[in-house]
Design a protein around this motif. Structure first.
Motif, mmCIF file in Angstrom:
data_model
loop_
_atom_site.group_PDB
_atom_site.id
_atom_site.type_symbol
_atom_site.label_atom_id
_atom_site.label_comp_id
_atom_site.label_asym_id
_atom_site.label_seq_id
_atom_site.Cartn_x
_atom_site.Cartn_y
_atom_site.Cartn_z
ATOM 1 N N SER A 11 2.668 12.702 -2.087
ATOM 2 C CA SER A 11 2.316 12.881 -0.686
ATOM 3 C C SER A 11 1.500 14.148 -0.514
ATOM 4 N N GLN A 59 3.410 19.306 14.871
ATOM 5 C CA GLN A 59 3.574 19.129 13.433
ATOM 6 C C GLN A 59 4.763 19.945 12.944
ATOM 7 N N GLU A 108 12.060 15.053 3.842
ATOM 8 C CA GLU A 108 10.808 14.703 4.505
ATOM 9 C C GLU A 108 11.075 14.558 6.004
ATOM 10 N N GLU A 137 5.859 22.446 10.408
ATOM 11 C CA GLU A 137 5.268 23.428 9.493
ATOM 12 C C GLU A 137 6.220 23.772 8.352
ATOM 13 N N THR A 178 0.247 16.736 2.768
ATOM 14 C CA THR A 178 0.284 17.093 4.187
ATOM 15 C C THR A 178 -0.641 18.274 4.410
ATOM 16 N N CYS A 179 -1.589 18.113 5.328
ATOM 17 C CA CYS A 179 -2.558 19.172 5.603
ATOM 18 C C CYS A 179 -2.071 20.041 6.758
ATOM 19 N N ARG A 183 9.154 13.227 9.884
ATOM 20 C CA ARG A 183 8.053 12.709 10.703
ATOM 21 C C ARG A 183 8.312 13.095 12.151
ATOM 22 N N THR A 204 0.729 24.113 -2.872
ATOM 23 C CA THR A 204 -0.220 24.115 -1.762
ATOM 24 C C THR A 204 -1.611 24.468 -2.299
ATOM 25 N N VAL A 234 -6.841 15.809 7.593
ATOM 26 C CA VAL A 234 -5.862 14.763 7.274
ATOM 27 C C VAL A 234 -6.177 14.169 5.910
ATOM 28 N N CYS A 235 -5.135 13.710 5.265
ATOM 29 C CA CYS A 235 -5.287 12.890 4.065
ATOM 30 C C CYS A 235 -4.856 11.488 4.459
ATOM 31 N N GLN A 250 5.804 6.809 4.547
ATOM 32 C CA GLN A 250 4.791 7.662 5.147
ATOM 33 C C GLN A 250 3.736 6.761 5.780
ATOM 34 N N THR A 280 -0.101 7.038 7.782
ATOM 35 C CA THR A 280 -1.262 7.777 8.288
ATOM 36 C C THR A 280 -2.210 6.790 8.946
#
Length: 513
Positions: free
Chosen positions: A349, A109, A45, A111, A351-352, A47, A389, A409-410, A198, A200
């Motif tokens: 989790s 971000q 993961e 990718e 991720t958009c 960030r 996805t 976003v989530c 995580q 948000t």
């Protein structure tokens, strides 16, 4: 004779350039001596934390860190261990890519992020970053609203248009820190070690009071941790926050658009809690606020005289005539097929990715790929990861001439449960969009009246009989036949311009001098 014109103006920001930059970073990392050897990497993961953004002579430069967390199973041991390290990065645009821009907003971000084991004590990590940069420049806007002359002998007729505009008047930035205590979910065992986290954010309210902008929102923090007896558990909590930002000179009723970006996190088990149920959470953030004000302005768009010839200079004026922020939520429910029998879901989790905008007429469709990841234990207690996805879309009805920018976003907790076919996940995706349209209006910049040579109307008929053309309006008729709109309305016994018929003959009297 130079005609004196009344002028007005304002200062606003406009987008001077937008860039999307991609780059790849790699790193080889040695496992620290205090960590056991790696038997198998479970998942990686990351960030992204932006630490600085600079704009100099049209060139943009970003610097930041990808904070990587690698979960793995250790050799000759059970359970899950974690390895954390930082990958610094720098992003630079080409020189003069954002000319005349004075303010820079940026979002970076990850990718793609992947780690693989080179040997039990070394891993290789590959990361692809996407940075979206927007440069804003300060723009003074001046326009004419009226002809200042009060000389009635000039017989001036003026066309003034009322135009609603949206001005980006302020861009404010602030770095702030949020420190809170987070309690683990009821019924959960205490934490002995934090494995991954995580965070948000969601802004729920903005309020402008004088020169102070009050922001309120919620951070959603999800944790994966190891208990004292070696089991893995997860917990999610919401931490409310509020901040005050100074915005000097902001108009009452201005609307704020807020972008929050993490610049760092520090999550630790509270040493004063022997049960390990309290987590000290410190979040470092950068807030960017764009304030927009709605105004109604008057533009002098045309001018003529029934007594003299008038010449004028005109120029197009680009204005934002429509702007609307909106949030649309799409609830998603999907099943991740895993092919084995699962015993426990440890963490979920979402991720958009980038939002793609397509349109047909007034229908706008927003689409994003939501990367869903589930960490779970099979019936033998082996930790595994399932990924998929999911395409998520949202439809909007908007004017044809507007442009749309959006991100997805989530921001809420991802729910999941075991089913016969795999793992069912339920989560919301918020499309946060802004629609805007810019239009060009012709505005007079200078005008001259030839007062030395009055119009010669001696040979002109006193009355014209004709229909209104498809592309004509009352102003066009009055100017063409050297009369006035009130004269046309009076001759046809009409009360207003909207009553002019298009399929009937109109009496158009000429005004003489």
């Amino acid at each position: 004779m130079e005609l004196e014109l009344k002028k007005a103006g304002f200062d606003t920001y406009e987008i001077g350039g937008e860039l999307t930059l991609t780059q790849e970073e790699t790193a080889e990392t040695i496992v620290p001596d205090y960590c056991p050897d790696i038997a198998r990497i479970i998942e990686t993961e990351g960030r992204v934390f932006l630490h600085s953004r600079e704009l100099r002579d049209g060139k943009a430069e970003l610097s930041g860190t990808v904070r990587v967390t690698v979960l793995y199973t250790p050799e000759a041991e059970g359970g899950i261990r974690t390895l954390e390290f930082a990958m610094p990065f720098t992003v630079e645009s080409e020189s003069r890519a954002l000319p005349e821009c004075t303010v820079l907003t940026a979002q970076t971000q990850s990718e793609f992020l992947e780690s693989r084991m080179l040997n039990p004590r070394k891993i290789f990590t590959h990361c692809k970053l996407v940075s979206r940069l927007t440069g804003y420049r300060r723009l003074p806007v001046e326009f004419c609203t009226d002809a200042a002359s009060e000389d009635e002998t000039l017989c001036l007729e003026k066309r003034q248009e009322r135009q609603r505009v949206f001005l980006l008047t302020h861009i404010a930035e602030k770095d702030f820190t949020c420190s809170e205590e987070m309690n683990l979910s009821p019924g959960r065992d205490g934490a002995a070690e934090l494995l991954s986290s995580q965070v948000t954010s969601s802004v729920t309210e903005t309020k402008l009071v004088g020169s102070k902008l009050i922001l309120k929102g919620v951070f959603t923090v999800s944790l994966l941790y190891r208990t004292a007896d070696g089991r893995c558990c997860s917990s999610t909590g919401e931490l409310p926050f509020s901040q005050i930002m100074e915005v000097e000179g902001a108009a009452e009723g201005a609307v704020a658009s807020v972008m929050l970006q993490l610049t760092g996190t520090d999550l630790q088990i509270d040493g004063g809690d022997p049960e390990g149920r309290q987590i000290a959470v410190t979040l470092y953030l950068h807030a960017t606020v764009l304030l927009r004000q709605e105004l109604e302005v008057t533009l002098l768009s045309d001018l003529y005289s029934t007594a003299y010839d008038v010449a004028y200079d005109a120029a197009p004026l680009a204005l934002t005539g429509f702007w609307e922020p909106m949030t649309r939520r799409q609830n998603v429910r999907e099943v991740l097929e895993i092919g084995v029998v699962a015993d426990t879901v440890l963490s979920l989790s979402v991720t958009c990715g980038t939002v793609n905008v397509s349109r047909e007429g007034e229908s706008v469709v927003l689409r994003t790929g939501a990367a869903v990841r589930a960490l779970y234990l099979d019936e033998g207690g082996v930790p595994l990861v399932a990924e998929r996805t999911v395409e998520v879309s949202c439809q909007l009805e908007l004017p044809e001439d507007c442009t749309v920018s959006a991100r997805a976003v989530c921001a809420d907790e991802v729910q999941g449960s075991l089913t016969a076919g795999g793992i069912e996940v339920r989560f919301p995706v918020d499309f946060r969009a802004e629609a805007a349209s810019r239009s060009k209006r012709v505005c007079i910049t200078a005008a001259r009246v030839d007062t030395e040579h009055p119009k010669d109307l001696s040979g002109a008929p006193s009355l014209v009989l004709r229909c209104l053309g498809k592309q004509e309006n009352a102003w066009d008729l009055a100017k063409r036949y050297n009369t006035t709109i009130p004269a046309i309305l009076a001759a046809n016994q009409l009360e207003g311009e909207e009553a002019l018929p298009r399929d009937q003959l109109l009496l158009i009297p000429r005004k003489r001098g």
